[in-house]
Motif scaffolding. Structure first.
Motif, PDB file in Angstrom:
ATOM      1  N   MET A   1       0.817  -1.192   0.000  1.00 29.59           N
ATOM      2  CA  MET A   1       0.000   0.000   0.000  1.00 29.59           C
ATOM      3  C   MET A   1       0.864   1.261   0.000  1.00 29.59           C
ATOM      4  SD  MET A   1      -3.078   0.874  -0.142  1.00 29.59           S
ATOM      5  CE  MET A   1      -4.389   1.866   0.382  1.00 29.59           C
ATOM      6  N   ARG A   2       1.932   1.262   0.779  1.00 28.25           N
ATOM      7  CA  ARG A   2       2.810   2.429   0.836  1.00 28.25           C
ATOM      8  C   ARG A   2       3.467   2.694  -0.516  1.00 28.25           C
ATOM      9  NH1 ARG A   2       5.870   2.106   6.680  1.00 28.25           N
ATOM     10  NH2 ARG A   2       3.964   2.247   7.903  1.00 28.25           N
ATOM     11  N   GLU A   3       3.846   1.589  -1.197  1.00 28.94           N
ATOM     12  CA  GLU A   3       4.468   1.756  -2.522  1.00 28.94           C
ATOM     13  C   GLU A   3       3.478   2.389  -3.492  1.00 28.94           C
ATOM     14  OE1 GLU A   3       6.123  -1.865  -3.982  1.00 28.94           O
ATOM     15  OE2 GLU A   3       7.267  -2.200  -2.150  1.00 28.94           O
ATOM     16  N   HIS A   4       2.229   1.948  -3.417  1.00 30.76           N
ATOM     17  CA  HIS A   4       1.195   2.510  -4.281  1.00 30.76           C
ATOM     18  C   HIS A   4       1.017   4.002  -3.987  1.00 30.76           C
ATOM     19  CE1 HIS A   4      -2.495   3.037  -6.521  1.00 30.76           C
ATOM     20  NE2 HIS A   4      -3.055   3.545  -5.431  1.00 30.76           N
ATOM     21  N   ASN A   5       0.926   4.359  -2.709  1.00 27.44           N
ATOM     22  CA  ASN A   5       0.767   5.766  -2.327  1.00 27.44           C
ATOM     23  C   ASN A   5       1.958   6.592  -2.788  1.00 27.44           C
ATOM     24  OD1 ASN A   5      -1.665   5.182  -1.142  1.00 27.44           O
ATOM     25  ND2 ASN A   5      -0.864   5.118   0.945  1.00 27.44           N
ATOM     26  N   ALA A  10       4.158  10.551  -6.460  1.00 27.79           N
ATOM     27  CA  ALA A  10       5.184  10.902  -7.450  1.00 27.79           C
ATOM     28  C   ALA A  10       4.543  11.303  -8.771  1.00 27.79           C
ATOM     29  CB  ALA A  10       6.140   9.738  -7.661  1.00 27.79           C
ATOM     30  N   GLU A  11       3.490  10.595  -9.168  1.00 23.76           N
ATOM     31  CA  GLU A  11       2.799  10.929 -10.417  1.00 23.76           C
ATOM     32  C   GLU A  11       2.114  12.291 -10.306  1.00 23.76           C
ATOM     33  OE1 GLU A  11       1.333  10.447 -14.348  1.00 23.76           O
ATOM     34  OE2 GLU A  11       3.024   9.632 -13.220  1.00 23.76           O
ATOM     35  N   ARG A  12       1.486  12.574  -9.183  1.00 22.41           N
ATOM     36  CA  ARG A  12       0.860  13.894  -8.967  1.00 22.41           C
ATOM     37  C   ARG A  12       1.900  15.002  -9.036  1.00 22.41           C
ATOM     38  NH1 ARG A  12      -3.071  12.553  -3.898  1.00 22.41           N
ATOM     39  NH2 ARG A  12      -4.649  11.405  -5.076  1.00 22.41           N
ATOM     40  N   GLU A  13       3.042  14.783  -8.411  1.00 19.16           N
ATOM     41  CA  GLU A  13       4.107  15.786  -8.428  1.00 19.16           C
ATOM     42  C   GLU A  13       4.629  15.996  -9.846  1.00 19.16           C
ATOM     43  OE1 GLU A  13       6.881  14.250  -5.598  1.00 19.16           O
ATOM     44  OE2 GLU A  13       5.790  15.111  -3.888  1.00 19.16           O
TER      45      GLU A  13
END
Length: 56
Positions: A1-5, A10-13
């Motif tokens: 879950m942490r990797e997904h978050n 990172a994609e949002r940034e």
């Protein structure tokens, strides 16, 4: 879950950085468009800088 978050964050940034670059490029284009191509004076509403450009 942490990797997904972390990936989502990172994609949002990345998307925000790309949006900011596009906005900066638009602003720079506006400034370039409002400047004389010869002497780089900011043009008045008439579009003639009066510094090096004279109407015919």
């Amino acid at each position: 879950m942490r990797e997904h978050n972390a990936r989502v964050l990172a994609e949002r940034e990345r998307l925000e950085a790309a949006r900011q670059r596009r906005e900066n490029e638009r602003e720079a284009a506006k400034v370039r468009k409002s400047m004389c191509g010869e002497c780089f004076t900011v043009l008045p509403a008439s579009g003639v800088c009066g510094n090096c450009c004279w109407p015919s």
